[in-house]
Motif scaffolding. Structure first.
Motif, PDB file in Angstrom:
ATOM      1  N   THR A 138       4.403  -3.485 -11.091  1.00  0.00           N
ATOM      2  CA  THR A 138       3.360  -2.501 -10.846  1.00  0.00           C
ATOM      3  C   THR A 138       2.019  -3.124 -11.171  1.00  0.00           C
ATOM      4  O   THR A 138       1.936  -4.106 -11.916  1.00  0.00           O
ATOM      5  CB  THR A 138       3.587  -1.201 -11.650  1.00  0.00           C
ATOM      6  OG1 THR A 138       2.715  -0.185 -11.161  1.00  0.00           O
ATOM      7  CG2 THR A 138       3.361  -1.405 -13.135  1.00  0.00           C
ATOM      8  N   GLN A 196      -0.566  -7.746 -12.843  1.00  0.00           N
ATOM      9  CA  GLN A 196       0.767  -7.239 -12.569  1.00  0.00           C
ATOM     10  C   GLN A 196       1.580  -7.170 -13.845  1.00  0.00           C
ATOM     11  O   GLN A 196       1.546  -8.082 -14.669  1.00  0.00           O
ATOM     12  CB  GLN A 196       1.500  -8.142 -11.580  1.00  0.00           C
ATOM     13  CG  GLN A 196       0.870  -8.177 -10.215  1.00  0.00           C
ATOM     14  CD  GLN A 196       1.579  -9.163  -9.310  1.00  0.00           C
ATOM     15  OE1 GLN A 196       2.161 -10.139  -9.768  1.00  0.00           O
ATOM     16  NE2 GLN A 196       1.528  -8.905  -8.021  1.00  0.00           N
ATOM     17  N   THR A 217       0.831  -1.197   0.000  1.00  0.00           N
ATOM     18  CA  THR A 217       0.000   0.000   0.000  1.00  0.00           C
ATOM     19  C   THR A 217       0.868   1.249   0.000  1.00  0.00           C
ATOM     20  O   THR A 217       1.817   1.347   0.771  1.00  0.00           O
ATOM     21  CB  THR A 217      -0.904   0.013   1.256  1.00  0.00           C
ATOM     22  OG1 THR A 217      -1.632  -1.217   1.276  1.00  0.00           O
ATOM     23  CG2 THR A 217      -1.849   1.173   1.251  1.00  0.00           C
ATOM     24  N   ASP A 249      -1.042   1.526 -15.683  1.00  0.00           N
ATOM     25  CA  ASP A 249      -2.383   2.097 -15.879  1.00  0.00           C
ATOM     26  C   ASP A 249      -2.819   1.977 -17.332  1.00  0.00           C
ATOM     27  O   ASP A 249      -3.935   1.568 -17.635  1.00  0.00           O
ATOM     28  CB  ASP A 249      -2.410   3.567 -15.454  1.00  0.00           C
ATOM     29  CG  ASP A 249      -2.151   3.761 -13.967  1.00  0.00           C
ATOM     30  OD1 ASP A 249      -2.390   2.823 -13.188  1.00  0.00           O
ATOM     31  OD2 ASP A 249      -1.700   4.859 -13.596  1.00  0.00           O
ATOM     32  N   GLU A 283       4.950   3.092 -13.728  1.00  0.00           N
ATOM     33  CA  GLU A 283       3.640   3.219 -13.062  1.00  0.00           C
ATOM     34  C   GLU A 283       2.562   3.615 -14.069  1.00  0.00           C
ATOM     35  O   GLU A 283       1.472   3.040 -14.106  1.00  0.00           O
ATOM     36  CB  GLU A 283       3.734   4.246 -11.940  1.00  0.00           C
ATOM     37  CG  GLU A 283       2.450   4.422 -11.182  1.00  0.00           C
ATOM     38  CD  GLU A 283       2.567   5.470 -10.087  1.00  0.00           C
ATOM     39  OE1 GLU A 283       1.522   5.985  -9.684  1.00  0.00           O
ATOM     40  OE2 GLU A 283       3.703   5.796  -9.651  1.00  0.00           O
ATOM     41  N   ARG A 284       2.866   4.604 -14.910  1.00  0.00           N
ATOM     42  CA  ARG A 284       1.898   5.035 -15.938  1.00  0.00           C
ATOM     43  C   ARG A 284       1.606   3.905 -16.924  1.00  0.00           C
ATOM     44  O   ARG A 284       0.500   3.724 -17.386  1.00  0.00           O
ATOM     45  CB  ARG A 284       2.413   6.242 -16.723  1.00  0.00           C
ATOM     46  CG  ARG A 284       2.797   7.459 -15.895  1.00  0.00           C
ATOM     47  CD  ARG A 284       1.655   8.272 -15.398  1.00  0.00           C
ATOM     48  NE  ARG A 284       1.321   8.413 -14.015  1.00  0.00           N
ATOM     49  CZ  ARG A 284       2.060   8.372 -12.919  1.00  0.00           C
ATOM     50  NH1 ARG A 284       3.313   8.077 -12.958  1.00  0.00           N
ATOM     51  NH2 ARG A 284       1.557   8.584 -11.731  1.00  0.00           N
ATOM     52  N   GLU A 311       2.900   2.166  -2.259  1.00  0.00           N
ATOM     53  CA  GLU A 311       4.059   2.000  -3.139  1.00  0.00           C
ATOM     54  C   GLU A 311       3.544   1.477  -4.471  1.00  0.00           C
ATOM     55  O   GLU A 311       3.079   0.358  -4.580  1.00  0.00           O
ATOM     56  CB  GLU A 311       5.026   0.991  -2.514  1.00  0.00           C
ATOM     57  CG  GLU A 311       6.368   0.965  -3.175  1.00  0.00           C
ATOM     58  CD  GLU A 311       7.321   0.024  -2.438  1.00  0.00           C
ATOM     59  OE1 GLU A 311       8.295  -0.382  -3.064  1.00  0.00           O
ATOM     60  OE2 GLU A 311       7.079  -0.287  -1.270  1.00  0.00           O
ATOM     61  N   ARG A 312       3.599   2.311  -5.498  1.00  0.00           N
ATOM     62  CA  ARG A 312       3.001   1.947  -6.783  1.00  0.00           C
ATOM     63  C   ARG A 312       3.868   1.016  -7.614  1.00  0.00           C
ATOM     64  O   ARG A 312       3.366   0.289  -8.445  1.00  0.00           O
ATOM     65  CB  ARG A 312       2.677   3.206  -7.592  1.00  0.00           C
ATOM     66  CG  ARG A 312       1.589   4.081  -7.014  1.00  0.00           C
ATOM     67  CD  ARG A 312       0.221   3.447  -7.137  1.00  0.00           C
ATOM     68  NE  ARG A 312      -0.013   2.865  -8.437  1.00  0.00           N
ATOM     69  CZ  ARG A 312      -0.836   3.335  -9.346  1.00  0.00           C
ATOM     70  NH1 ARG A 312      -1.531   4.388  -9.118  1.00  0.00           N
ATOM     71  NH2 ARG A 312      -0.963   2.731 -10.513  1.00  0.00           N
ATOM     72  N   VAL A 313       5.172   1.028  -7.413  1.00  0.00           N
ATOM     73  CA  VAL A 313       6.066   0.120  -8.134  1.00  0.00           C
ATOM     74  C   VAL A 313       6.959  -0.562  -7.101  1.00  0.00           C
ATOM     75  O   VAL A 313       7.646   0.095  -6.332  1.00  0.00           O
ATOM     76  CB  VAL A 313       6.936   0.864  -9.176  1.00  0.00           C
ATOM     77  CG1 VAL A 313       7.830  -0.126  -9.914  1.00  0.00           C
ATOM     78  CG2 VAL A 313       6.075   1.633 -10.163  1.00  0.00           C
TER      79      VAL A 313
END
Length: 161
Positions: A98, A109, A81, A131, A127-128, A83-85
């Motif tokens: 990520t 993932q 939680t 998404d 991270e992008r 931490e996006r990567v």
């Protein structure tokens, strides 16, 4: 060069984001999951400086791993939680994991591999990419459903002669 406390080299981050934009436009034109993953595999290095290790995601309520031959369930830990990567040292290489955003179900993932620890610019772009990949996979799945619907409608409207 740092900007606004983010600790990012904006020029490097923008270069990665530009590559990501080109990749996203190409991905969103594909209406099959394998095509999206193929585009990802070919473009990920120029956008992030990393190579594709594998992607885990749910497809038809089952875990799918691409490229094939990898484990069928997520093997890497889901980023904690906040931490996006999640970056992990494997001795001779590093993995960056990520989440692949999804509308319904558990997030998938994206696991990328590099020989050096990814810097903040790379992590920002990774991270992008997670998404974006979720969006592209959802669009490909919807495209597949639309195609199946068209085929059924065409079959129903054809009259035998």
């Amino acid at each position: 060069m740092s900007s606004h406390g983010l600790g990012l080299d904006l020029e490097r981050a923008l270069t990665g984001l530009h590559e990501l934009l080109v990749m996203s436009l190409t991905m969103l034109q594909r209406h099959d999951v394998d095509g999206v993953i193929d585009i990802l595999a070919r473009g990920v290095e120029s956008a992030t400086g990393c190579t594709l290790d594998h992607v885990n995601f749910q497809r038809h309520q089952e875990w799918t791993t691409l490229p094939a031959g990898e484990p069928t369930r997520p093997a890497e830990p889901i980023p904690p939680t906040g931490e996006r990567v999640f970056v992990q040292d494997h001795g001779d290489s590093w993995t960056s994991t990520t989440a692949v955003a999804v509308v319904n179900g558990a997030p998938g993932q994206l696991v990328l591999r590099s020989f050096a620890r990814p810097d903040s610019e790379q992590l920002f772009v990774i991270e992008r990419l997670g998404d974006l990949l979720g969006t592209a996979l959802a669009d490909a799945a919807l495209g597949h459903i639309r195609e199946r619907g068209r085929t059924v409608v065409q079959a129903d409207t054809e009259t035998p002669t």
